[in-house]
Design an enzyme around this catalytic site. Structure first.
Site, short mmCIF file in Angstrom:
data_model
loop_
_atom_site.label_atom_id
_atom_site.label_comp_id
_atom_site.label_asym_id
_atom_site.label_seq_id
_atom_site.Cartn_x
_atom_site.Cartn_y
_atom_site.Cartn_z
N THR A 138 -23.39 19.74 40.19
CA THR A 138 -24.23 20.77 40.82
C THR A 138 -25.47 21.11 40.01
O THR A 138 -26.54 21.34 40.56
CB THR A 138 -23.37 22.04 41.00
OG1 THR A 138 -22.21 21.68 41.74
CG2 THR A 138 -24.10 23.13 41.74
N SER A 166 -18.54 14.93 39.51
CA SER A 166 -17.71 14.63 38.33
C SER A 166 -16.29 14.24 38.70
O SER A 166 -15.55 13.70 37.87
CB SER A 166 -17.73 15.79 37.34
OG SER A 166 -16.91 16.83 37.76
N CYS A 210 2.13 24.73 29.63
CA CYS A 210 1.60 26.07 29.37
C CYS A 210 0.17 25.98 28.89
O CYS A 210 -0.19 25.07 28.15
CB CYS A 210 2.41 26.77 28.28
SG CYS A 210 4.09 27.11 28.76
N THR A 225 -18.77 20.32 37.00
CA THR A 225 -17.80 21.14 36.26
C THR A 225 -16.36 20.66 36.43
O THR A 225 -15.52 20.93 35.58
CB THR A 225 -17.87 22.61 36.73
OG1 THR A 225 -17.62 22.65 38.13
CG2 THR A 225 -19.21 23.22 36.42
N THR A 258 -10.84 24.04 28.88
CA THR A 258 -10.20 23.66 30.14
C THR A 258 -10.86 24.45 31.27
O THR A 258 -11.29 25.58 31.06
CB THR A 258 -8.67 23.89 30.07
OG1 THR A 258 -8.06 23.26 31.20
CG2 THR A 258 -8.27 25.35 30.06
N1 ASP Z 1 -17.76 18.85 42.39
C1 ASP Z 1 -18.80 19.21 41.46
C2 ASP Z 1 -18.67 18.30 40.26
O1 ASP Z 1 -17.79 18.50 39.48
C3 ASP Z 1 -18.69 20.63 41.10
C4 ASP Z 1 -19.67 21.09 40.09
O2 ASP Z 1 -20.56 20.43 39.64
O3 ASP Z 1 -19.52 22.25 39.68
O4 ASP Z 1 -19.44 17.41 40.12
#
Ligand code: ASP
Length: 515
Positions: free
Chosen positions: A31, A81, A311, A112, A188
């Protein structure tokens, strides 16, 4: 070397006299680097990857005011990603390697969803890293009026161009998101949509990113050797990097587990266990895992099984409960307090880096890049030839001396545990009380040796203390502190009176602090 296609370097140069630092931005997708394909028409939501010029149209001051010169390399085909695989990690590493000498630091723009997998894997792939590599992304596209991309991007560029901002140099792979700068292999993804998208459950954030950028220098990883050359490990070379992740759960059966472990072509397994590394105790499970680790019937080679807890916080301590004693016996490797992301990067790297299975087991249990809080040095005695049985006035079991694997630093000992498996005790004189003592590093001890002696780690007068499986587990921290030295072999001895004793295996775990 397998690689993903990427563009040539594009730079926006600064006057030599203004330039204080140089930062290379690597755009992989996600994004953060996306802008509307048709900005004139807000009804068309479709996004396209931005060029450096287009990014600068949105953030015109990106680094320049501070004297940071920018370069940019993009994946030719930016990816969500979710599509990132080991070949993408290696390509990012390859770009960093290619431009390593030309820049002070690197910023990777990344989606992300798998960002923490990438930061973890890169931390292992990049060897002797002496420059910051900051990975960032955003929840909203950079052109959205409420975007978090601008803050994340600008802050990352400032941390990578640390010289220009008089910030400390952080020679690590880091994940920069919203208000925190995290060690990449400790992070994480925590929220699918919140601006606080990432956490680092077992290590404090290295930086707090508020009005000021506050870096906690004491948390930065030490550079082992300033003179060592930077190089990358191509984890895709000669390996498909086929790691199977198996979450244990109440419905798993030994048959299911066996089918998973016997998946053709797999190189290693991450077993996601409960709590401190526990799973079902029935022998069926343990036998199946043991066969895989040995590379027994139906396996083309031994399969390392890496025990990582489900965990979010806390550490694996195999042997502490009965529900992990069997895994210890099966030869499973402890993942300590690794995240799943770090465990995946680490095992993929370790399988290439260390040839033999015992080295791989040991090295997986040592911190390599600050990815875990403790090192585990484990010793096991489980073959007949590991023990000497002596029967005279007292029965004695003495293990052969074994060297502690790795660089054991006694001053850093945090805790230690001894687990004796399958202890069989037969009373010889029904009228007299049995007495068993366990010693570390006193092969000559007898029952008359005082249990107050520095080497005595445990003393049992009551047979009831041994559970029905004959397993004993006890804390050996104090005794280890007294008598376990690096460079000297370790012996465990069991002495008993008024009974005969036998045992199947002894496990000794020494945990040392990484910092
Ligand atoms: N689906 C996107 C990615 O991981 C989400 C993002 O970039 O936040 O590439």
């Amino acid at each position: 070397m397998k690689t993903v296609e990427y563009s040539d370097l594009k730079t926006v140069s600064l006057d030599r006299n203004k330039r204080k630092a140089k930062v290379c931005i690597i755009f992989t997708g996600g994004t953060i680097g996306m802008i509307p394909e048709n900005p004139g028409n807000p009804n068309i939501k479709k996004l396209k990857p931005a060029s450096l010029k287009e990014l600068l149209d949105v953030v015109p001051n990106l680094g320049f005011r501070e004297g940071i010169e920018l370069g940019m390399v993009s994946f030719k085909k930016p990816v969500d990603s979710s599509d990132v695989m080991s070949v993408h990690w290696v390509t990012m590493a390859k770009i960093i390697f290619e431009y390593y000498e030309d820049f002070d630091g690197f910023v990777i723009l990344h989606g992300t969803d798998t960002m923490a997998y990438t930061t973890s894997a890169l931390s292992f792939i990049l060897n002797n890293l002496q420059k910051p590599v900051i990975v960032t992304g955003s929840q909203l596209p950079i052109t959205d009026p409420r975007t978090d991309a601008v803050q994340n991007l600008v802050t990352s560029v400032h941390i990578a161009g640390y010289k220009a901002k008089s910030l400390p140099k952080i020679p690590e792979v880091l994940l920069c998101f919203r208000d925190t700068l995290l060690r990449g292999n400790r992070a994480t993804k925590y929220s699918s949509s919140g601006f606080i998208g990432f956490i680092s459950p077992n290590y404090d954030p290295i930086g707090k990113l508020g009005e000021h950028i506050d870096i906690r220098e004491e948390l930065i990883l030490d550079i082992n050797n300033e003179n060592a050359d930077f190089f990358i490990t191509d984890i895709t070379e000669n390996s498909n990097n086929d790691i199977k992740v198996i979450p244990v759960n109440p419905s798993i059966t030994p048959d299911q587990l066996e089918r998973d472990l016997k998946t053709e072509g797999i190189d290693g397994v991450i077993l996601l266990t409960y709590g401190t590394g526990n799973m079902q105790t029935s022998q069926g499970f343990i036998d199946v895992i043991s066969e895989a680790v040995k590379g027994g019937e139906g396996y083309a080679k031994p399969i390392p099984v890496f025990n990582v807890t489900q965990c979010l916080q806390g550490t694996v301590e195999m042997g502490l409960y009965e529900a992990s004693g069997g895994l210890l016996e099966a030869g499973v490797t402890s993942g300590l307090d690794l995240t799943l992301e770090a465990a995946l990067g680490k095992i993929s790297w370790a399988l290439i880096r260390f040839g033999n299975i015992q080295d791989t087991h040991n090295q997986l249990q040592f911190s390599q890049r600050g990815e875990q809080s403790k090192n585990l040095h484990d010793l096991k005695w489980k073959d007949k030839s590991d023990f000497e049985y002596i029967k005279n006035e007292t029965t004695r079991i003495i293990t052969v001396g074994k060297n502690i694997p790795g660089k054991y630093v006694a001053a850093k000992l945090n805790s230690s545990l001894i687990r004796i498996q399958g202890l069989k005790v037969k009373k010889e004189n029904t009228n007299k009380k049995i007495n068993i003592k366990v010693f570390i590093n006193n092969p000559n001890a007898t029952v008359s040796t005082s249990d107050k002696s520095a080497e005595c780690v445990y003393s049992i007068n009551d047979i009831e203390q041994i559970n029905e499986n004959g397993n004993l587990v006890f804390d050996a921290t104090k005794t280890s502190r007294n008598v376990v030295q690096s460079g000297n072999p370790v012996y465990i001895s069991l002495v008993a009176e008024n009974c005969s004793i036998q045992c199947r295996a002894i496990f000794f775990s020494l945990y040392t602090d990484v910092n």
